[in-house]
Design an enzyme around this catalytic site. Structure first.
Site, PDB file in Angstrom:
ATOM      1  N   SER A  52      -6.497  -3.694  -6.706  1.00 30.30           N
ATOM      2  CA  SER A  52      -6.166  -4.204  -5.443  1.00 30.30           C
ATOM      3  C   SER A  52      -7.485  -4.241  -4.878  1.00 30.30           C
ATOM      4  O   SER A  52      -8.520  -3.610  -5.423  1.00 30.30           O
ATOM      5  CB  SER A  52      -5.522  -2.836  -4.624  1.00 30.30           C
ATOM      6  OG  SER A  52      -5.511  -3.041  -3.386  1.00 30.30           O
TER       7      SER A  52
ATOM      8  N   TYR B 261      -5.143   6.421  -3.964  1.00 33.64           N
ATOM      9  CA  TYR B 261      -4.907   4.986  -4.387  1.00 33.64           C
ATOM     10  C   TYR B 261      -6.158   4.097  -4.792  1.00 33.64           C
ATOM     11  O   TYR B 261      -6.281   3.679  -5.631  1.00 33.64           O
ATOM     12  CB  TYR B 261      -4.021   4.500  -3.363  1.00 33.64           C
ATOM     13  CG  TYR B 261      -3.605   3.016  -3.318  1.00 33.64           C
ATOM     14  CD1 TYR B 261      -2.502   2.559  -4.226  1.00 33.64           C
ATOM     15  CD2 TYR B 261      -4.220   1.954  -3.018  1.00 33.64           C
ATOM     16  CE1 TYR B 261      -2.137   1.468  -4.592  1.00 33.64           C
ATOM     17  CE2 TYR B 261      -4.020   0.675  -3.183  1.00 33.64           C
ATOM     18  CZ  TYR B 261      -2.988   0.503  -4.001  1.00 33.64           C
ATOM     19  OH  TYR B 261      -2.312  -1.101  -4.513  1.00 33.64           O
TER      20      TYR B 261
HETATM   21  N1  LIG Z   1       1.546  -4.733  -1.595  1.00 36.09           N
HETATM   22  C1  LIG Z   1       0.295  -4.677  -1.551  1.00 36.09           C
HETATM   23  O1  LIG Z   1      -0.186  -5.101  -0.358  1.00 36.09           O
HETATM   24  C2  LIG Z   1      -0.490  -4.681  -2.824  1.00 36.09           C
HETATM   25  C3  LIG Z   1      -1.824  -5.210  -2.403  1.00 36.09           C
HETATM   26  C4  LIG Z   1      -2.733  -4.918  -3.782  1.00 36.09           C
HETATM   27  C5  LIG Z   1      -2.173  -4.504  -4.919  1.00 36.09           C
HETATM   28  N2  LIG Z   1      -0.915  -4.237  -4.960  1.00 36.09           N
HETATM   29  C6  LIG Z   1      -0.418  -3.636  -6.257  1.00 36.09           C
HETATM   30  O2  LIG Z   1       0.544  -4.491  -6.830  1.00 36.09           O
HETATM   31  C7  LIG Z   1       1.348  -3.913  -7.590  1.00 36.09           C
HETATM   32  C8  LIG Z   1       2.756  -4.124  -7.270  1.00 36.09           C
HETATM   33  O3  LIG Z   1       3.070  -3.330  -5.979  1.00 36.09           O
HETATM   34  P1  LIG Z   1       3.999  -4.027  -4.999  1.00 36.09           P
HETATM   35  O4  LIG Z   1       3.396  -4.172  -3.519  1.00 36.09           O
HETATM   36  O5  LIG Z   1       4.964  -4.991  -5.596  1.00 36.09           O
HETATM   37  O6  LIG Z   1       5.023  -2.498  -4.906  1.00 36.09           O
HETATM   38  P2  LIG Z   1       6.568  -2.408  -4.961  1.00 36.09           P
HETATM   39  O7  LIG Z   1       7.294  -3.481  -4.622  1.00 36.09           O
HETATM   40  O8  LIG Z   1       6.691  -0.931  -4.489  1.00 36.09           O
HETATM   41  O9  LIG Z   1       6.413  -2.410  -6.677  1.00 36.09           O
HETATM   42  C9  LIG Z   1       6.020  -1.209  -7.505  1.00 36.09           C
HETATM   43  C10 LIG Z   1       6.722  -1.558  -9.039  1.00 36.09           C
HETATM   44  O10 LIG Z   1       6.138  -0.322  -9.650  1.00 36.09           O
HETATM   45  C11 LIG Z   1       7.166   0.349 -10.543  1.00 36.09           C
HETATM   46  N3  LIG Z   1       6.834   1.412 -10.693  1.00 36.09           N
HETATM   47  C12 LIG Z   1       6.554   2.608  -9.764  1.00 36.09           C
HETATM   48  N4  LIG Z   1       6.263   3.680 -10.621  1.00 36.09           N
HETATM   49  C13 LIG Z   1       6.689   3.315 -11.822  1.00 36.09           C
HETATM   50  C14 LIG Z   1       6.709   4.175 -12.911  1.00 36.09           C
HETATM   51  N5  LIG Z   1       6.448   5.308 -13.115  1.00 36.09           N
HETATM   52  N6  LIG Z   1       6.907   3.447 -14.048  1.00 36.09           N
HETATM   53  C15 LIG Z   1       7.320   2.166 -14.223  1.00 36.09           C
HETATM   54  N7  LIG Z   1       7.261   1.389 -13.035  1.00 36.09           N
HETATM   55  C16 LIG Z   1       7.035   2.046 -12.088  1.00 36.09           C
HETATM   56  C17 LIG Z   1       8.128   0.151  -9.445  1.00 36.09           C
HETATM   57  O11 LIG Z   1       9.526   0.200  -9.940  1.00 36.09           O
HETATM   58  P3  LIG Z   1      10.529   1.481 -10.118  1.00 36.09           P
HETATM   59  O12 LIG Z   1      10.595   2.147  -9.027  1.00 36.09           O
HETATM   60  O13 LIG Z   1      11.918   1.018 -10.508  1.00 36.09           O
HETATM   61  O14 LIG Z   1      10.091   2.171 -11.299  1.00 36.09           O
HETATM   62  C18 LIG Z   1       8.369  -1.506  -8.631  1.00 36.09           C
HETATM   63  O15 LIG Z   1       8.749  -2.290  -9.585  1.00 36.09           O
HETATM   64  C19 LIG Z   1       0.922  -2.445  -7.726  1.00 36.09           C
HETATM   65  O16 LIG Z   1       0.100  -1.921  -8.698  1.00 36.09           O
HETATM   66  C20 LIG Z   1       0.234  -2.482  -6.306  1.00 36.09           C
HETATM   67  O17 LIG Z   1      -0.848  -1.116  -6.211  1.00 36.09           O
HETATM   68  C21 LIG Z   1      -0.106  -4.297  -4.079  1.00 36.09           C
END
Ligand SMILES: NC(=O)c1ccc[n+]([C@@H]2O[C@H](COP(=O)([O-])OP(=O)(O)OC[C@H]3O[C@@H](n4cnc5c(N)ncnc54)[C@H](OP(=O)(O)O)[C@@H]3O)[C@@H](O)[C@H]2O)c1
Length: 276
Positions: free
Chosen positions: A146, A159
């Site tokens: 991120s 985080y």
């Molecule tokens: N949204 C943003 O602004 C942003 C910005 C920069 C980086 N990111 C990164 O992008 C990635 C995806 O995030 P997102 O924004 O798409 O969030 P999200 O919609 O909450 O997705 C997170 C995913 O991670 C999975 N997850 C969580 N805990 C887990 C575990 N113990 N084992 C396996 N899977 C797990 C969740 O699935 P389950 O709950 O079904 O397990 C979900 O599919 C993350 O690494 C996040 O840090 C996001």
């Protein structure tokens, strides 16, 4: 030698954390481009819905369960993908959580859970994936960090620390895996509209949809670059800000993120705002 770019004919794509947000959108995008995509997460029903949504696409999606915090489960998941569906060509280590770490209620759990999923979760998938790719002498792995990993941000002590660690890890792996034929890429998004940011109650600069983010990742995966960073109008500013002396950096971030220090009766407190 040009870097390895996984094509559908090379084998299977594995995306962790594909039950929502960026992982889900990327799975659909790559299946739309003809890739065979293995998706894992804990919410099995959500993955089955994703699989059904992809049924008309040129590629296909198949579902495996997968909690990234279990090294043993991830060993089994990788073995299952390899033996049932084909060689792993591309792995996108995307599963992650955001738990705010605020001064007022600092506790061990927020750090332990953040590190278990965001950092050890990546290692648990990386180790078996590399072992299989190494035997073949090629493969591609993208680690989703991120822009919050570039520098400290309000509310982001847990985080941000995990995401900074992933940046360093990917940089180091670039040296060590490159010579084995395994290509490492680093994904550093700014704000994406997903369940992870849905709880943020402040305007998020440069916020983009999960579909636009997935499109940016899909393009980056086919490019020769190491870092896939987007939207650049936001992430490059954060990078530049890190070059400033700390006094200026802290002041600038407070202004950009609308962070205000407040005084409470019993001490100092704040309204943390962070880039996920
Ligand atoms: N949204 C943003 O602004 C942003 C910005 C920069 C980086 N990111 C990164 O992008 C990635 C995806 O995030 P997102 O924004 O798409 O969030 P999200 O919609 O909450 O997705 C997170 C995913 O991670 C999975 N997850 C969580 N805990 C887990 C575990 N113990 N084992 C396996 N899977 C797990 C969740 O699935 P389950 O709950 O079904 O397990 C979900 O599919 C993350 O690494 C996040 O840090 C996001």
């Amino acid at each position: 030698m040009s870097p390895f770019v996984a094509r559908p004919e090379h084998g299977v794509v594995w995306i962790t954390g594909a039950s929502s947000g960026l992982g889900r959108a990327l799975a659909l995008k790559l299946a739309g481009e003809g890739y065979k995509v293995a998706v894992t997460a804990r919410r099995h029903e959500a993955l089955l819905e994703l699989q059904a949504e992809a049924s008309a696409l040129p590629g296909n999606i198949f579902v495996l369960d997968g909690d990234v915090t279990s090294a043993e489960d991830m060993e089994h998941t990788v073995a299952a993908i390899e033996y049932q569906h084909g060689p792993l060509a591309l792995v996108v280590l995307n599963a992650g959580i955001y738990l705010p770490a605020r001064g007022e209620d600092l506790n061990h759990e927020v750090f332990e859970r953040s590190f278990a999923v965001n950092l050890h979760g990546v290692v648990n998938c990386l180790v078996p994936a590399v072992r299989h790719m190494r035997a073949r002498g090629h493969g591609q792995i993208a680690i989703v960090s991120s822009a919050a990993g570039y520098g400290g941000l309000p509310g982001s002590a847990a985080y941000g620390a995990t995401k900074a660690a992933l940046i360093n890890m990917a940089e180091s792996l670039n040296f060590d895996l490159g010579r084995l034929g395994i290509r490492i890429q680093l994904v550093t998004p700014g704000y994406i509209e997903t369940p992870l940011t849905a709880k943020n109650k402040f305007p998020m600069p440069g916020l983009i949809s999960a579909e636009d983010a997935a499109a940016a990742v899909a393009v980056g995966l086919k490019s020769p670059g190491f870092e896939i960073s987007f939207p650049k109008s936001f992430t490059y500013k954060l990078k530049l800000a890190k070059l400033l002396p700390y006094g200026l950096y802290f002041g600038l971030m407070q202004r950009v993120l609308g962070y205000r220090r407040k005084r409470r009766d019993a001490g100092r407190s704040s309204s943390p705002r962070t880039a996920e």
